[in-house]
Design an enzyme around this catalytic site. Structure first.
Site, short mmCIF file in Angstrom:
data_model
loop_
_atom_site.label_atom_id
_atom_site.label_comp_id
_atom_site.label_asym_id
_atom_site.label_seq_id
_atom_site.Cartn_x
_atom_site.Cartn_y
_atom_site.Cartn_z
N LYS A 132 0.83 -1.22 0.00
CA LYS A 132 0.00 0.00 0.00
C LYS A 132 0.86 1.26 0.00
O LYS A 132 0.54 2.25 -0.65
CB LYS A 132 -0.95 0.01 1.20
CG LYS A 132 -0.25 0.20 2.54
CD LYS A 132 -0.96 -0.44 3.69
CE LYS A 132 -0.16 -1.65 4.11
NZ LYS A 132 -0.62 -2.39 5.21
N GLU A 156 -4.49 -5.97 -5.42
CA GLU A 156 -5.70 -6.12 -4.57
C GLU A 156 -5.36 -6.15 -3.09
O GLU A 156 -6.07 -5.58 -2.27
CB GLU A 156 -6.44 -7.40 -4.99
CG GLU A 156 -7.74 -7.64 -4.28
CD GLU A 156 -8.80 -6.59 -4.59
OE1 GLU A 156 -9.01 -5.75 -3.71
OE2 GLU A 156 -9.40 -6.61 -5.67
N VAL A 159 -4.97 -2.97 -0.10
CA VAL A 159 -5.97 -2.28 0.72
C VAL A 159 -6.97 -3.29 1.26
O VAL A 159 -7.52 -4.10 0.51
CB VAL A 159 -6.75 -1.21 -0.10
CG1 VAL A 159 -7.78 -0.51 0.78
CG2 VAL A 159 -5.79 -0.20 -0.69
N ILE A 163 -10.77 -8.05 1.68
CA ILE A 163 -11.94 -7.49 0.98
C ILE A 163 -11.52 -7.14 -0.45
O ILE A 163 -10.61 -6.34 -0.63
CB ILE A 163 -12.46 -6.20 1.67
CG1 ILE A 163 -12.70 -6.43 3.16
CG2 ILE A 163 -13.71 -5.69 0.98
CD1 ILE A 163 -13.10 -5.16 3.93
N GLU A 217 2.13 -3.55 16.25
CA GLU A 217 3.59 -3.58 16.12
C GLU A 217 4.24 -2.97 17.36
O GLU A 217 3.61 -2.19 18.08
CB GLU A 217 4.02 -2.71 14.92
CG GLU A 217 3.43 -3.12 13.60
CD GLU A 217 4.09 -4.35 13.00
OE1 GLU A 217 5.21 -4.69 13.42
OE2 GLU A 217 3.46 -4.99 12.14
N ASP A 228 -1.03 4.32 8.07
CA ASP A 228 -1.36 3.12 7.28
C ASP A 228 -2.72 3.32 6.59
O ASP A 228 -2.86 3.08 5.39
CB ASP A 228 -1.38 1.92 8.25
CG ASP A 228 -1.95 0.66 7.61
OD1 ASP A 228 -1.18 -0.06 6.96
OD2 ASP A 228 -3.16 0.42 7.75
N LYS A 232 -3.93 3.67 2.41
CA LYS A 232 -5.02 2.88 1.82
C LYS A 232 -6.08 3.81 1.23
O LYS A 232 -6.59 3.56 0.13
CB LYS A 232 -5.63 1.96 2.87
CG LYS A 232 -4.65 0.89 3.34
CD LYS A 232 -5.17 0.20 4.59
CE LYS A 232 -4.25 -0.91 5.06
NZ LYS A 232 -4.63 -1.42 6.37
N1 LIG Z 1 0.58 -8.32 7.28
C1 LIG Z 1 -0.60 -8.14 6.70
O1 LIG Z 1 -1.61 -8.65 7.19
C2 LIG Z 1 -0.70 -7.31 5.46
C3 LIG Z 1 -1.99 -7.05 4.93
C4 LIG Z 1 -2.09 -6.34 3.73
C5 LIG Z 1 -0.95 -5.90 3.09
N2 LIG Z 1 0.28 -6.15 3.65
C6 LIG Z 1 1.47 -5.69 2.92
O2 LIG Z 1 2.18 -6.85 2.49
C7 LIG Z 1 3.59 -6.56 2.45
C8 LIG Z 1 4.33 -7.58 3.31
O3 LIG Z 1 3.87 -7.48 4.65
P1 LIG Z 1 4.21 -8.59 5.74
O4 LIG Z 1 3.34 -8.30 6.90
O5 LIG Z 1 4.17 -9.93 5.13
O6 LIG Z 1 5.71 -8.19 6.09
P2 LIG Z 1 6.78 -9.08 6.88
O7 LIG Z 1 6.12 -10.11 7.70
O8 LIG Z 1 7.72 -8.11 7.51
O9 LIG Z 1 7.55 -9.83 5.68
C9 LIG Z 1 8.46 -9.20 4.83
C10 LIG Z 1 9.32 -10.29 4.19
O10 LIG Z 1 10.22 -9.67 3.28
C11 LIG Z 1 11.50 -10.28 3.42
N3 LIG Z 1 12.50 -9.30 3.00
C12 LIG Z 1 12.80 -8.11 3.55
N4 LIG Z 1 13.78 -7.52 2.86
C13 LIG Z 1 14.09 -8.35 1.84
C14 LIG Z 1 15.03 -8.30 0.79
N5 LIG Z 1 15.86 -7.27 0.62
N6 LIG Z 1 15.10 -9.34 -0.07
C15 LIG Z 1 14.28 -10.39 0.07
N7 LIG Z 1 13.36 -10.50 1.05
C16 LIG Z 1 13.27 -9.49 1.94
C17 LIG Z 1 11.57 -10.64 4.90
O11 LIG Z 1 12.38 -11.74 5.22
P3 LIG Z 1 13.95 -11.63 5.50
O12 LIG Z 1 14.11 -10.70 6.65
O13 LIG Z 1 14.33 -13.05 5.75
O14 LIG Z 1 14.52 -11.11 4.22
C18 LIG Z 1 10.13 -11.11 5.13
O15 LIG Z 1 10.02 -12.46 4.75
C19 LIG Z 1 3.73 -5.12 2.91
O16 LIG Z 1 3.72 -4.27 1.80
C20 LIG Z 1 2.46 -4.90 3.74
O17 LIG Z 1 2.09 -3.53 3.79
C21 LIG Z 1 0.43 -6.83 4.82
#
Ligand SMILES: NC(=O)c1ccc[n+]([C@@H]2O[C@H](COP(=O)([O-])OP(=O)(O)OC[C@H]3O[C@@H](n4cnc5c(N)ncnc54)[C@H](OP(=O)(O)O)[C@@H]3O)[C@@H](O)[C@H]2O)c1
Length: 460
Positions: A132, A156, A159, A163, A217, A228, A232
């Protein structure tokens, strides 16, 4: 029919949820598509450790949800190890992989993620992203480059997690003209507010509990200060109104000042409080805000509890539609990512229509964003004062001086004359007038803290 190949970069919450669905639900997905969607490359900086952990059963006995998520990812990674799947810590290998058709960018943030998407576009790979922040900041420009390169982009999951609101705005109700959009788009804030409402606990204690449970967090600012939700809303408003919106166009205020007593007063007024993302079309332009607001208890949005999200769209022709579901989490967001992968894969296999960016301001833009100070609304004003005679009269004089009509004064019983709360509600007036009145009122030495104002959303 030939398979379509996916490379996933980022194996955190969303990446692990996506991978689990792609592996567990592979058969159904293939039957729905008519061809297989196969993971060909996986990347995270710690994937080598994950790989080792996958073969080490002891790793699975570690505590907490993070570990079960890691264990599930490890299992999926281990299952893929025997196939011809690239496991790498270097995202460049994924975007350059000759067999990868679609790159899923699930890293987040605006630096590496941008490089990954740029790299994928340069290698003519389609992109699915959940990002986002990046899409709110420069989505239009990224889309233009993707279209110029002849690849597809899908976002998708960026945001409201589970949904499918992008599909709604781009397809489901695209024949309408949106006039107003309301959203509850940050699950952490909604969880905190509804816990304060239910239990009468303070913001700080609910936040601490949310952090302990993993709902918030360690640094909660992006959630509780509204940033955040602002990203969105910037994306949704751009899609809904066909206007160029940047996060700085959106007035943003978080929920840190909400007290349990605000809910008591709100209930007395037949309202509740939510962090409302609002985009209103007015004759002079679009007014955009993310801020705590009083909403009638009778409105469907008031029923949105805990970590759930909701979006309410009002159109000129179709009138009101409402969308509700989980706003985050590995599985709901994973579903959004997998569905995007399927949409893009279908297009790759079945031929692509001429692509059009959903950021359509160059073609559509009619209503430019205008400052929130031009908004007209009723307001709830909450004061905490050291009690003495004449306080209401002096505050009422300030309101009268700004041509603001007082609607009601409410005071619940309190036994602390050195910190006495009460509330004044006022009839619809401009945000500008309210701000000037609050600034003037703040000079009074009987105030324990500056007055606190929230709009009362009457049109819901
Ligand atoms: N969490 C949710 O429920 C949610 C909902 C909607 C949207 N989002 C969006 O989805 C995205 C991911 O969120 P998340 O919650 O899954 O984040 P997260 O749990 O922090 O995961 C991020 C991942 O990226 C990897 N990473 C970081 N830097 C990297 C690099 N340079 N090269 C390769 N891998 C790398 C990290 O692992 P390593 O540290 O091992 O590299 C980790 O596996 C974000 O844009 C977030 O805004 C999240």
């Amino acid at each position: 029919m030939q398979e379509v190949h996916v490379g996933i970069i980022g194996l955190g919450n969303v990446g692990s949820g996506t991978l689990a669905i792609l592996t567990e639900n592979a058969e159904q997905i293939a039957l729905k598509l008519g061809f297989q969607l196969r993971v060909k490359a996986l990347c995270s900086r710690s994937i080598v450790t994950n790989k080792a952990a996958a073969t080490n059963k002891a790793a699975a006995t570690n505590k907490a949800a993070a570990t079960s998520k890691a264990a599930a990812t490890n299992q999926a990674v281990a299952a893929l190890r025997n196939g011809s799947v690239l496991l790498t810590a270097d995202w460049r290998e994924v975007v350059a992989h000759p067999e990868v058709d679609i790159v899923a960018e699930l890293v987040g943030g605006t630096s590496v993620a941008r490089d990954i998407i740029d790299g994928a576009i340069a290698h003519k790979k389609s992109v699915v992203t959940a990002n986002k922040e990046l899409m709110a900041q420069c989505g239009a420009e990224i889309w233009d480059r993707a279209i110029a390169a002849g690849i597809n982009l899908a976002m998708e999951a960026s945001v409201a997690g589970g949904i499918p609101i992008h599909s709604v705005l781009r397809e489901g109700i695209s024949g309408d003209r949106v006039t107003t959009l309301y959203g509850i788009l940050n699950g952490t804030s909604n969880y905190i507010l509804t816990e304060i409402e239910k239990h009468g606990s303070s913001f700080d204690s609910v936040l601490q509990e949310a952090q302990r449970l993993g709902y918030a967090e360690a640094d909660p600012s992006a959630d509780v200060d509204g940033y955040d939700a602002r990203s969105k809303l910037a994306i949704l408003a751009a899609l809904a109104f066909g206007e160029k919106i940047t996060p700085s166009d959106i007035y943003t205020e978080g929920i840190r000042r909400i007290l349990p007593l605000d809910f008591q007063y709100a209930h007395k007024l037949g309202h509740t409080i939510r962090l409302i993302c609002a985009a209103h079309q007015t004759f002079s332009g679009l007014i955009l805000s993310v801020r705590p607001a009083l909403i009638p208890q009778s409105t469907i949005l008031a029923g949105v509890q805990g970590a759930y999200n909701a979006v309410w769209v009002r159109g000129k022709y179709g009138e009101d539609t409402f969308y509700y579901g989980r706003g985050a989490g590995a599985a709901p967001t994973g579903v959004a990512v997998v569905s995007d992968l399927m949409r893009v894969a279908r297009e790759i296999r079945c031929g692509s229509p001429e692509r059009v960016s959903p950021f359509a301001h160059e073609r559509l833009g009619e209503y430019k964003p205008i400052p929130v100070t031009l908004q007209h609304s009723a307001y709830y004003l909450r004061f905490r004062v050291v009690d003495r005679p004449g306080i209401i009269a002096s505050l009422a004089a300030v309101l009268a001086g700004k041509q603001i009509s007082l609607e009601a004064v409410l005071q619940l019983p309190s036994d602390n004359p050195r910190d006495l709360p009460f509330v004044i509600t006022v009839e619809p007036t401009s945000e500008q007038s309210i701000r000037e009145a609050l600034a003037e009122m703040s000079a009074h030495d009987f105030l324990v803290e500056p007055p606190f104002a929230m709009p009362m959303e009457k049109s819901l």
